[in-house]
Design a protein around this motif. Sequence first.
Motif, PDB file in Angstrom:
ATOM      1  N   LEU A 125       0.824  -1.215   0.000  1.00 48.21           N
ATOM      2  CA  LEU A 125       0.000   0.000   0.000  1.00 48.21           C
ATOM      3  C   LEU A 125       0.858   1.266   0.000  1.00 48.21           C
ATOM      4  O   LEU A 125       0.450   2.294  -0.528  1.00 48.21           O
ATOM      5  N   GLN A 126       2.057   1.173   0.569  1.00 46.60           N
ATOM      6  CA  GLN A 126       2.939   2.342   0.584  1.00 46.60           C
ATOM      7  C   GLN A 126       3.525   2.654  -0.786  1.00 46.60           C
ATOM      8  O   GLN A 126       4.071   3.746  -1.008  1.00 46.60           O
ATOM      9  N   LEU A 127       3.399   1.728  -1.727  1.00 51.58           N
ATOM     10  CA  LEU A 127       3.837   1.975  -3.098  1.00 51.58           C
ATOM     11  C   LEU A 127       2.781   2.743  -3.898  1.00 51.58           C
ATOM     12  O   LEU A 127       3.034   3.136  -5.030  1.00 51.58           O
ATOM     13  N   CYS A 128       1.618   2.947  -3.299  1.00 44.19           N
ATOM     14  CA  CYS A 128       0.500   3.600  -3.999  1.00 44.19           C
ATOM     15  C   CYS A 128       0.432   5.086  -3.641  1.00 44.19           C
ATOM     16  O   CYS A 128       0.713   5.470  -2.508  1.00 44.19           O
ATOM     17  N   HIS A 129       0.035   5.907  -4.616  1.00 48.03           N
ATOM     18  CA  HIS A 129      -0.144   7.338  -4.355  1.00 48.03           C
ATOM     19  C   HIS A 129      -1.396   7.590  -3.510  1.00 48.03           C
ATOM     20  O   HIS A 129      -1.411   8.465  -2.654  1.00 48.03           O
ATOM     21  N   TYR A 130      -2.446   6.832  -3.796  1.00 52.41           N
ATOM     22  CA  TYR A 130      -3.715   6.961  -3.076  1.00 52.41           C
ATOM     23  C   TYR A 130      -4.232   5.572  -2.720  1.00 52.41           C
ATOM     24  O   TYR A 130      -3.864   4.570  -3.337  1.00 52.41           O
ATOM     25  N   HIS A 131      -5.149   5.548  -1.735  1.00 50.27           N
ATOM     26  CA  HIS A 131      -5.919   4.353  -1.446  1.00 50.27           C
ATOM     27  C   HIS A 131      -7.376   4.649  -1.785  1.00 50.27           C
ATOM     28  O   HIS A 131      -7.819   5.794  -1.692  1.00 50.27           O
ATOM     29  N   VAL A 132      -8.100   3.610  -2.177  1.00 53.64           N
ATOM     30  CA  VAL A 132      -9.524   3.768  -2.468  1.00 53.64           C
ATOM     31  C   VAL A 132     -10.285   2.685  -1.715  1.00 53.64           C
ATOM     32  O   VAL A 132      -9.837   1.539  -1.636  1.00 53.64           O
ATOM     33  N   ALA A 133     -11.419   3.074  -1.138  1.00 53.63           N
ATOM     34  CA  ALA A 133     -12.279   2.123  -0.432  1.00 53.63           C
ATOM     35  C   ALA A 133     -13.692   2.232  -0.996  1.00 53.63           C
ATOM     36  O   ALA A 133     -14.193   3.339  -1.216  1.00 53.63           O
ATOM     37  N   ILE A 134     -14.299   1.101  -1.256  1.00 47.69           N
ATOM     38  CA  ILE A 134     -15.681   1.075  -1.748  1.00 47.69           C
ATOM     39  C   ILE A 134     -16.612   1.139  -0.534  1.00 47.69           C
ATOM     40  O   ILE A 134     -16.534   0.267   0.348  1.00 47.69           O
ATOM     41  N   PRO A 135     -17.478   2.159  -0.437  1.00 49.97           N
ATOM     42  CA  PRO A 135     -18.313   2.323   0.764  1.00 49.97           C
ATOM     43  C   PRO A 135     -19.482   1.343   0.789  1.00 49.97           C
ATOM     44  O   PRO A 135     -20.638   1.721   0.622  1.00 49.97           O
ATOM     45  N   ALA A 136     -19.173   0.091   1.020  1.00 52.79           N
ATOM     46  CA  ALA A 136     -20.203  -0.952   1.053  1.00 52.79           C
ATOM     47  C   ALA A 136     -20.973  -0.898   2.377  1.00 52.79           C
ATOM     48  O   ALA A 136     -20.601  -0.180   3.306  1.00 52.79           O
ATOM     49  N   ASN A 137     -22.026  -1.662   2.445  1.00 51.47           N
ATOM     50  CA  ASN A 137     -22.843  -1.777   3.654  1.00 51.47           C
ATOM     51  C   ASN A 137     -21.956  -2.237   4.824  1.00 51.47           C
ATOM     52  O   ASN A 137     -21.407  -3.341   4.786  1.00 51.47           O
ATOM     53  N   PRO A 138     -21.821  -1.429   5.879  1.00 47.81           N
ATOM     54  CA  PRO A 138     -20.948  -1.813   6.993  1.00 47.81           C
ATOM     55  C   PRO A 138     -21.389  -3.088   7.709  1.00 47.81           C
ATOM     56  O   PRO A 138     -20.588  -3.759   8.338  1.00 47.81           O
ATOM     57  N   GLU A 139     -22.681  -3.422   7.592  1.00 52.27           N
ATOM     58  CA  GLU A 139     -23.168  -4.637   8.227  1.00 52.27           C
ATOM     59  C   GLU A 139     -22.845  -5.888   7.413  1.00 52.27           C
ATOM     60  O   GLU A 139     -22.850  -6.999   7.930  1.00 52.27           O
ATOM     61  N   TYR A 140     -22.564  -5.673   6.105  1.00 45.48           N
ATOM     62  CA  TYR A 140     -22.158  -6.789   5.252  1.00 45.48           C
ATOM     63  C   TYR A 140     -21.367  -6.207   4.089  1.00 45.48           C
ATOM     64  O   TYR A 140     -21.914  -5.921   3.029  1.00 45.48           O
ATOM     65  N   SER A 141     -20.092  -6.000   4.317  1.00 46.28           N
ATOM     66  CA  SER A 141     -19.259  -5.286   3.335  1.00 46.28           C
ATOM     67  C   SER A 141     -18.420  -6.216   2.470  1.00 46.28           C
ATOM     68  O   SER A 141     -17.466  -5.791   1.838  1.00 46.28           O
ATOM     69  N   SER A 142     -18.780  -7.520   2.449  1.00 48.80           N
ATOM     70  CA  SER A 142     -17.975  -8.501   1.720  1.00 48.80           C
ATOM     71  C   SER A 142     -18.185  -8.378   0.215  1.00 48.80           C
ATOM     72  O   SER A 142     -19.264  -8.651  -0.306  1.00 48.80           O
ATOM     73  N   LEU A 143     -17.114  -7.945  -0.474  1.00 56.78           N
ATOM     74  CA  LEU A 143     -17.128  -7.884  -1.939  1.00 56.78           C
ATOM     75  C   LEU A 143     -16.083  -8.870  -2.442  1.00 56.78           C
ATOM     76  O   LEU A 143     -14.947  -8.865  -1.964  1.00 56.78           O
TER      77      LEU A 143
END
Length: 256
Positions: A125-143
């Motif tokens: 992750l430190q090799l990346c300029h940015y991080h991105v997170a998909i704002p999924a349902n916190p109660e079931y965020s499994s993608l």
Amino acid sequence: MLDNVRIVLVNTSDCRNMGSAARAMKTMGLKNLVLVDPKEMPNGQAQALAAGATDVLANAKVVSTLEEAISDCGLVVGTSARSRTLPWPMLDPRECGAQMVKEGVEYPVALVFGRESSGLTNDELQLCHYHVAIPANPEYSSLNLAMAVQTLSYEVRMNFLSHQEAQYAEQAASKEAEPEGQEAVEGEEKYPLVEETERFYQHFEQSMSKTGFIQPKHPGQIMTKVRRLINRARPDGKELKMLRGILASIDKSVTK
């Protein structure tokens, strides 16, 4: 521009996910797939799940390390669902799509996806300029992996189509308004590629070790914090050369 977008899958354990990811990519007009140290190579199962995107799978590049996969990229965005001790510059999926399209006209850009079970490591992750997170349902965020690839590839495509539309409108307006013989305005300085930035980090660590600021036996988190600072600032090519020049002058002073 879409030809400059690279989907990078790190250490994928199930080759069926590679096939599904290839299909997700092709539906959004993406074709550059890079596999970093896959647990198994694509086989008949992967081809079956790729359906009409077997060409993407067949042309996938296989490399040993993430560094090798992104060395010629000017922008790298890593997917991460976990909060970090040291927060990194973050994008939401829509911002990620916009940034990829904006910079993808200049040089290769990469979207990096980690292992199915554990994602990307801190070092990756430190090799990346940015991080991105998909704002999924916190109660079931499994993608699953292919779903994540599909979601972010869709955002890239939507931003690409909007950008294309705006370009057509701008070109049409400029043809009407621009007087003949008008000189082109010089473009902005480009961002450095990953390999150039990595050389800067190596130079910085060497120079700071010479001054004693970094203790090789007890380096702490200095380089991690420097990477975060540089990624947040995003110096362009000229600015990075200036920073290398400053380090070179420090090297000369230390060796006198």
